[in-house]
Motif scaffolding. Sequence first.
Motif, PDB file in Angstrom:
ATOM      1  N   LYS A   1       0.803  -1.495   0.006  1.00 40.30           N
ATOM      2  CA  LYS A   1       0.370   0.113  -0.093  1.00 40.30           C
ATOM      3  C   LYS A   1       0.959   1.516  -0.029  1.00 40.30           C
ATOM      4  CE  LYS A   1      -4.404   0.053   2.549  1.00 40.30           C
ATOM      5  NZ  LYS A   1      -4.761   0.066   3.308  1.00 40.30           N
TER       6      LYS A   1
ATOM      7  N   THR B   1     -10.917  -5.725  -4.981  1.00 43.51           N
ATOM      8  CA  THR B   1      -9.443  -6.206  -6.034  1.00 43.51           C
ATOM      9  C   THR B   1      -8.414  -5.479  -5.003  1.00 43.51           C
ATOM     10  OG1 THR B   1     -10.120  -3.978  -6.426  1.00 43.51           O
ATOM     11  CG2 THR B   1     -11.259  -5.530  -7.062  1.00 43.51           C
ATOM     12  N   LYS B   2      -8.033  -4.817  -4.176  1.00 38.38           N
ATOM     13  CA  LYS B   2      -6.920  -4.487  -3.445  1.00 38.38           C
ATOM     14  C   LYS B   2      -5.870  -3.261  -4.252  1.00 38.38           C
ATOM     15  CE  LYS B   2      -4.896  -7.839  -0.943  1.00 38.38           C
ATOM     16  NZ  LYS B   2      -3.880  -9.395  -0.692  1.00 38.38           N
ATOM     17  N   THR B   3      -7.404  -2.283  -5.188  1.00 32.34           N
ATOM     18  CA  THR B   3      -7.177  -1.299  -5.790  1.00 32.34           C
ATOM     19  C   THR B   3      -7.678   0.374  -4.870  1.00 32.34           C
ATOM     20  OG1 THR B   3      -8.077  -2.738  -7.525  1.00 32.34           O
ATOM     21  CG2 THR B   3      -7.789   0.267  -7.980  1.00 32.34           C
TER      22      THR B   3
ATOM     23  N   GLN C   1      -3.610  -0.502  -8.333  1.00 27.92           N
ATOM     24  CA  GLN C   1      -3.546  -2.125  -8.014  1.00 27.92           C
ATOM     25  C   GLN C   1      -2.413  -2.300  -7.926  1.00 27.92           C
ATOM     26  OE1 GLN C   1      -5.625  -4.902 -10.914  1.00 27.92           O
ATOM     27  NE2 GLN C   1      -6.712  -5.648  -9.262  1.00 27.92           N
TER      28      GLN C   1
ATOM     29  N   ILE D   1       2.068   1.804  -3.588  1.00 31.43           N
ATOM     30  CA  ILE D   1       1.362   2.368  -4.548  1.00 31.43           C
ATOM     31  C   ILE D   1       0.704   3.887  -3.988  1.00 31.43           C
ATOM     32  CG2 ILE D   1      -1.382   2.230  -4.760  1.00 31.43           C
ATOM     33  CD1 ILE D   1      -1.388  -0.429  -4.679  1.00 31.43           C
TER      34      ILE D   1
ATOM     35  N   ASN E   1       0.524  -3.965  -8.911  1.00 33.56           N
ATOM     36  CA  ASN E   1       0.079  -3.990 -10.810  1.00 33.56           C
ATOM     37  C   ASN E   1       1.353  -2.645 -10.728  1.00 33.56           C
ATOM     38  OD1 ASN E   1       0.024  -3.267 -13.619  1.00 33.56           O
ATOM     39  ND2 ASN E   1      -2.419  -3.208 -12.708  1.00 33.56           N
TER      40      ASN E   1
ATOM     41  N   TRP F   1     -10.398   2.652  -1.102  1.00 34.56           N
ATOM     42  CA  TRP F   1      -9.794   1.923  -1.479  1.00 34.56           C
ATOM     43  C   TRP F   1     -11.175   0.452  -1.535  1.00 34.56           C
ATOM     44  CZ3 TRP F   1      -5.220  -1.249  -1.780  1.00 34.56           C
ATOM     45  CH2 TRP F   1      -5.146  -2.079  -1.830  1.00 34.56           C
ATOM     46  N   GLU F   2     -10.279  -0.594  -2.481  1.00 33.35           N
ATOM     47  CA  GLU F   2     -11.471  -1.901  -2.967  1.00 33.35           C
ATOM     48  C   GLU F   2     -10.847  -2.592  -2.124  1.00 33.35           C
ATOM     49  OE1 GLU F   2     -14.432  -1.248  -4.406  1.00 33.35           O
ATOM     50  OE2 GLU F   2     -14.216   0.892  -4.036  1.00 33.35           O
TER      51      GLU F   2
ATOM     52  N   ASP G   1      -8.882   4.323  -5.597  1.00 38.45           N
ATOM     53  CA  ASP G   1      -8.696   5.140  -6.786  1.00 38.45           C
ATOM     54  C   ASP G   1      -8.647   6.536  -6.497  1.00 38.45           C
ATOM     55  OD1 ASP G   1      -9.841   3.348  -8.669  1.00 38.45           O
ATOM     56  OD2 ASP G   1     -11.126   2.147  -6.972  1.00 38.45           O
TER      57      ASP G   1
ATOM     58  N   SER H   1      -5.967   5.228 -11.592  1.00 39.59           N
ATOM     59  CA  SER H   1      -6.235   4.082 -10.037  1.00 39.59           C
ATOM     60  C   SER H   1      -5.442   3.138 -10.589  1.00 39.59           C
ATOM     61  CB  SER H   1      -7.601   3.481 -10.617  1.00 39.59           C
ATOM     62  OG  SER H   1      -7.804   2.291 -10.357  1.00 39.59           O
TER      63      SER H   1
END
Length: 100
Positions: free
Chosen positions: A2, A70-72, A87, A5, A90, A66-67, A74, A85
Amino acid sequence: MKKRIISLMLTAASAISGVTVMANDNIKVMLDGEELQFAVKPKIINDRTMVPVREVFEALGYVITWEPETKTVDAVNDETMTALSMQVGNNHMNFRDKTG
């Protein structure tokens, strides 16, 4: 992951805004001449300045979500009609202009 990201999103935010990071013993992040305050202090790790990006994006008018499924992460700004966005796992970040 996290944290990675978040640091990548900060890089993107600084590329599209007036964010300035001033690094020394006391790291300060300035946005349009105003110093941003953070719940977790920015720090330098391996010669890289790490800044919690949530406060930066929120100061820029983005809403962060935070989703977990899907560990995304936004970030959406309705005023500028843009969205970012990322993930976990990724290496790519998606930037969308919501006007078209």
